[in-house]
Design a protein around this motif. Structure first.
Motif, short mmCIF file in Angstrom:
data_model
loop_
_atom_site.label_atom_id
_atom_site.label_comp_id
_atom_site.label_asym_id
_atom_site.label_seq_id
_atom_site.Cartn_x
_atom_site.Cartn_y
_atom_site.Cartn_z
N UNK A 124 0.61 -1.12 -0.18
CA UNK A 124 -0.17 0.18 -0.05
C UNK A 124 0.79 1.07 0.07
N UNK A 125 0.27 2.31 -0.58
CA UNK A 125 1.00 3.39 -0.61
C UNK A 125 0.07 4.68 -0.53
N UNK A 126 0.34 5.94 0.03
CA UNK A 126 -0.34 7.14 -0.45
C UNK A 126 0.68 7.95 -0.94
N UNK A 127 0.06 8.70 -2.09
CA UNK A 127 0.94 9.63 -2.77
C UNK A 127 -0.17 10.91 -2.76
N UNK A 128 0.66 11.90 -2.71
CA UNK A 128 -0.09 13.29 -2.67
C UNK A 128 0.91 14.09 -3.77
N UNK A 129 0.58 14.16 -4.98
CA UNK A 129 1.51 14.59 -6.08
C UNK A 129 0.96 15.93 -6.31
N UNK A 130 1.56 17.19 -6.31
CA UNK A 130 1.30 18.32 -6.47
C UNK A 130 1.85 18.83 -7.77
N UNK A 131 1.88 20.11 -8.02
CA UNK A 131 2.32 20.64 -9.55
C UNK A 131 3.95 20.48 -9.44
#
Lengths: 153, 728
Positions: free
Chosen positions: B360-367
């Motif tokens: 499992x993994x959480x990613x929060x990719x912004x600009x």
């Protein structure tokens, strides 16, 4: 609507009644101590107590839980006072990765209620959770230590 | 290693103006001030309560590094482990000229049982330096010479003036003083109070009370959940799918095509062709994903069946073409002069990792930045994956690291992080990808399978005089054809061949060694019997004669095979090897070195009928150099024993026409407590090493031949094909 209590707190549930208890605990009740391991009731990482009995919460739909009293790993200790099984787990240094241990502990607590003075054979028959780290040797010692501590307590 | 001319340090999650220093193992010191870790040195910081928090640089997947590293820090800082808290250090490595994040002096990865070896010099020196800073700060504060000050229990002490001051009170001042880094030497081994003593898992209380210590326990605001249907055929692709029915299902936000991504010349799978369902909750995403109708094309891998691949391996052994990877002396002369020979073939299938915590993994990719929450065996990896799959500058990636619910080499790979990165970029929101158990097994990077033919010559004195090994595998791993005894005996030939296939293989606890030890130690056991000698005596004589070789990957370390002999003699003595046992009982012995550590076992078992057995006891001796945490070392040996017993008996990860079909614990069986020996007797050997060697993967490889040799001793049945449960 399903009404149930979790670790002594009354809760109501109005979502998908086919959803297993596991996901209600982890995603809605914020109780992530109960783990997802296999989804088919094989590994026991999701073991909790329903009305005092150990069950595999990945395989129990919410529909079957109206009026049930659930205890999870988070509800086992009395404040800062750990349950003797939790104590024994620390004393025997059981956890390696730790992921399955909440389920192992919940299974053991229920097991010891029915079998307060277990033999090796009782443990072999009564504890069926998978531990991928292979902490079985220490789990066996911790179960016996907990049993002893609970009898002299 | 790439020359680091530009040293940008990755921003950590606790980024604010801070001060950190890693005292290098080499004369060159890393630039300290650029790091954003807010601690006193990279090894500690102070919590809000003013108490020390030890910062562990290496991931923990159950191998105990959190505790071991904390011991090393606590030792040098004269802290009591019970009076501190312990956390993972953020990634503090560097970005090289190619924009790739990589470790600095502190190695922030776990694999190859290297962690303790990697950390030992750098972490000791760093911690010793921090201790010197506190002493210098106190010296300045009190106006007394630093030489008369000492430390204990988190205080600097001036015995002469009968004064003491806590590290916490010195924290600010300590960040302004300087000391000669070379003068800040780690303690001598004779003065250790924490290292070398039993330390219980520092995370145990959190674990047994169900605290959120795994990445799967994390939620971040606004987070969406993804469940992904991946092509079950090895490197297969999607023909078509119809998402109209599921798009209306509750909570579903998007149905996203996941494009296959292969590397290593278009063979190694990083992202499987598939379809992701993104929804408000995992249950919703899962339900919708399961309901999705997908037509797959698996033609590419239709011949990738376990049975067929193993048949091809065995056919190759008879008359295929092989590449010579080891050649010493003249093997045929040895066979001509032999008084006895053996010619035996061993076969084993693939094994799955079956990590208990599905990936499992959480990613929060912004600009132009990204945050990632994950348990991963390489702490530099998330930054590089975000760069590769979302174009984010690796220096702008913040990683939050958690315990792993086991890893075994599987959580070294990019896939589960890459998927979260791709989906977060697409959704412009934090996305948590959670794998099901079936996903975890079907998309595994399994251990190799294959067949091995060993011809061994025994001379008139009953000694091993020739060794000819041919290995035919589904990977390019030729290690067992090159290594002991092929690289030490006078007359040897090692040959290797590979059967082509579409399986993406990975590192599996003790890569190559895990099954290679079974082949070598089984064949040596058979050779001993052919020579009419007791296997223990045969092995001890062989290892004592072999002497010392350089370890290929550790230039400063030797493999002294006389230690193998000592390990064998120790386990034999402790187990009462050779004692009279009831009919149907037997003992098996084996030894093996993995990387630079070695372990020997004696397995005591009893046959149950003709086709089953019960292991009653395992006696083990390990050489892991200096044992930083003996209690943890024993835990790792126990773990390898159980994993070895389980894998040897049940491990059979089956491919049928390119599809892994053993995809959950009802078909890929794992041992439970009822088959675990109730007695495990472990001995940690002291050969006078002053540095640690590895531990996590060492005890598994020799366990399997000790088990099969015990089955032979008990039943006369020689196990030449795994898994035992299907072949006894």
């Amino acid at each position: 609507m399903i009404k149930l209590s979790i670790n002594g707190t009354e809760r109501s549930f109005e979502g998908d009644e086919e959803m297993p208890l596991l996901w209600h605990l982890r995603e809605e009740a914020g109780l992530t101590g109960t783990k997802f391991g296999c989804g088919i009731g094989q590994c026991g990482a999701c073991t909790v107590h329903v009305d005092g009995e150990a069950i595999r919460s990945c395989s129990v739909p919410m529909a079957s839980l109206n009026g049930a009293a659930i205890t999870t790993i988070e509800g086992l200790a009395d404040g800062d006072n750990l349950h003797p099984v939790q104590e024994a787990w620390i004393e025997e240094d059981v956890p390696q990765c730790g992921y399955c241990q909440a389920g192992q502990i919940m299974a053991t607590v229920a097991f010891l209620k029915d079998t307060p003075n277990p033999t090796d054979e009782d443990i072999n028959n009564g504890i069926t959770n998978i531990c991928r780290c292979g902490t079985y040797y220490r789990i066996r010692k911790a179960i016996k230590r907990a049993a002893e501590n609970m009898q002299t307590a | 290693m790439t020359e680091l001319s530009r040293r940008n340090f990755i921003k950590s999650s606790t980024a604010f103006a801070g001060f950190a220093v890693v005292v290098s193992n080499t004369p060159a010191l890393l630039a300290a001030e650029q790091s954003s870790h807010s601690g006193i040195g990279t090894c500690m910081r102070f919590g809000e309560d003013g108490l020390p928090v030890l910062c562990v640089p290496t991931p923990d997947m159950g191998q105990g590094m959190m505790t071991t590293a904390a011991q090393i820090i606590a030792e040098e800082l004269d802290l009591d482990l019970s009076a501190v808290s312990v956390e993972f250090l953020p990634f503090v490595g560097v970005i090289n000229d190619d924009g790739i994040a990589q470790d600095g002096e502190l190695v922030q990865g776990a694999g190859g049982s290297h962690s303790t070896m990697d950390l030992w010099p750098a972490l000791r020196k760093t911690s010793a330096y921090v201790r010197a800073l506190f002493i210098e700060a106190a010296s300045q504060k009190w106006g007394v010479p630093a030489t008369r000050l000492s430390t204990a229990g988190g205080f600097v002490i001036d015995q002469k003036a009968n004064e003491k001051i806590s590290f916490g009170e010195l924290a600010e001042l300590a960040q302004t003083v300087t000391v000669d880094k070379k003068a800040a030497q780690p303690k001598s081994i004779s003065s250790f109070r924490v290292v070398g003593k039993d330390a219980k898992n520092v995370a145990a209380r959190d674990i047994v009370t169900g605290k959120p210590v795994f990445a799967s326990d994390v939620s971040v605001p606004g987070m969406l959940h993804a469940a992904i249907r991946r092509c079950p055929h090895l490197n297969g692709t999607i023909v078509s799918y119809d998402s109209t029915k599921i798009e209306m299902m509750p909570g579903v936000r998007a149905v996203v095509k996941m494009d296959q991504f292969l590397e290593d010349d278009q063979t190694f799978r990083v992202i499987a062709d598939g379809v992701a369902v993104v929804a408000d909750t995992y249950w919703q995403a899962r339900q919708a994903a399961d309901a999705l109708e997908i037509k797959w094309n698996g033609d590419i891998s239709k011949d990738d069946s376990t049975d067929l691949i193993l048949k091809k391996c065995n056919a190759l052994l008879k008359d295929g073409e092989f590449k010579q990877v080891q050649k010493r002396g003249d093997i045929e002369t040895a066979f001509k002069a032999a008084s006895q020979t053996i010619d035996v073939t061993y076969t084993h299938p693939s094994w799955a990792h079956a990590c208990i915590e599905p990936h499992n993994c959480i990613a929060d990719v912004k600009t132009d930045s990204a945050e990632i929450w994950v348990g991963h065996q390489t702490m530099a990896a998330p930054a590089n994956i975000a760069k590769k799959f979302a174009g984010i500058d690796a220096a702008k990636v913040t990683g939050h690291f958690y315990r792993m619910g086991t890893g075994f080499g599987r959580k070294y790979v990019q896939d589960f992080v890459a998927e979260a990165v791709v989906l977060s970029k697409r959704m412009k929101a934090p996305v948590k990808v959670t794998w099901s158990r079936e996903d975890e097994m079907e998309q595994d990077y399994p251990n190799h399978m294959g067949a091995y033919r060993v011809r061994a010559a025994i001379d008139s004195k009953g000694d091993l005089s020739g060794w000819h090994i041919k290995t035919a595998l589904d990977t390019g791993r030729d290690w067992v054809a090159r290594d002991f005894p092929a690289h030490t005996l006078e007359n040897t030939l090692g040959e290797f061949a590979k059967v082509p296939n579409h399986i993406s293989h990975g590192a599996w606890r003790g890569p190559s060694h895990n099954s290679g030890a079974w082949v070598v130690q089984s064949a040596l056991n058979e050779a001993a019997h052919a020579a009419g000698r007791d296997p223990l005596e045969f092995l001890v004589a062989l290892y004592n004669k072999t002497g010392t070789v350089k370890a290929p990957n550790w230039p400063n370390m030797d493999i002294d095979f006389r230690r193998h002999a000592a390990l064998l003699e120790k386990v034999a003595t402790e187990a009462g090897y050779g004692k009279k046992m009831p009919t149907g009982w037997g003992q098996g012995i084996a030894v093996h070195y993995t990387f630079v550590s070695a372990c020997a076992h004696v397995v005591d078992l009893e046959m149950i009928g003709d086709n089953n057995y019960r292991v009653h006891k395992v006696t083990s001796a390990i050489d892991c150099g200096l044992a930083v945490n003996p209690l943890g070392v024993r835990a790792q040996v126990e773990s390898g024993i159980m994993d070895g017993l389980c894998t040897a008996k049940y491990g059979n990860f089956v491919f049928e026409n390119g599809v892994p079909t053993t995809n959950n614990f009802d078909s890929y069986l794992k041992m439970r407590i009822d088959e675990a020996p109730a007695v495990v007797d472990i001995h940690i050997m002291d050969f006078g090493d002053t540095d640690p060697r590895g531990t996590g993967e060492i005890s598994l490889p020799p366990l399997i031949p000790a088990l099969t040799n015990a089955i032979f001793a008990a039943s006369g049945k020689r196990v030449r094909k795994l898994p035992i449960s299907e072949n006894l």
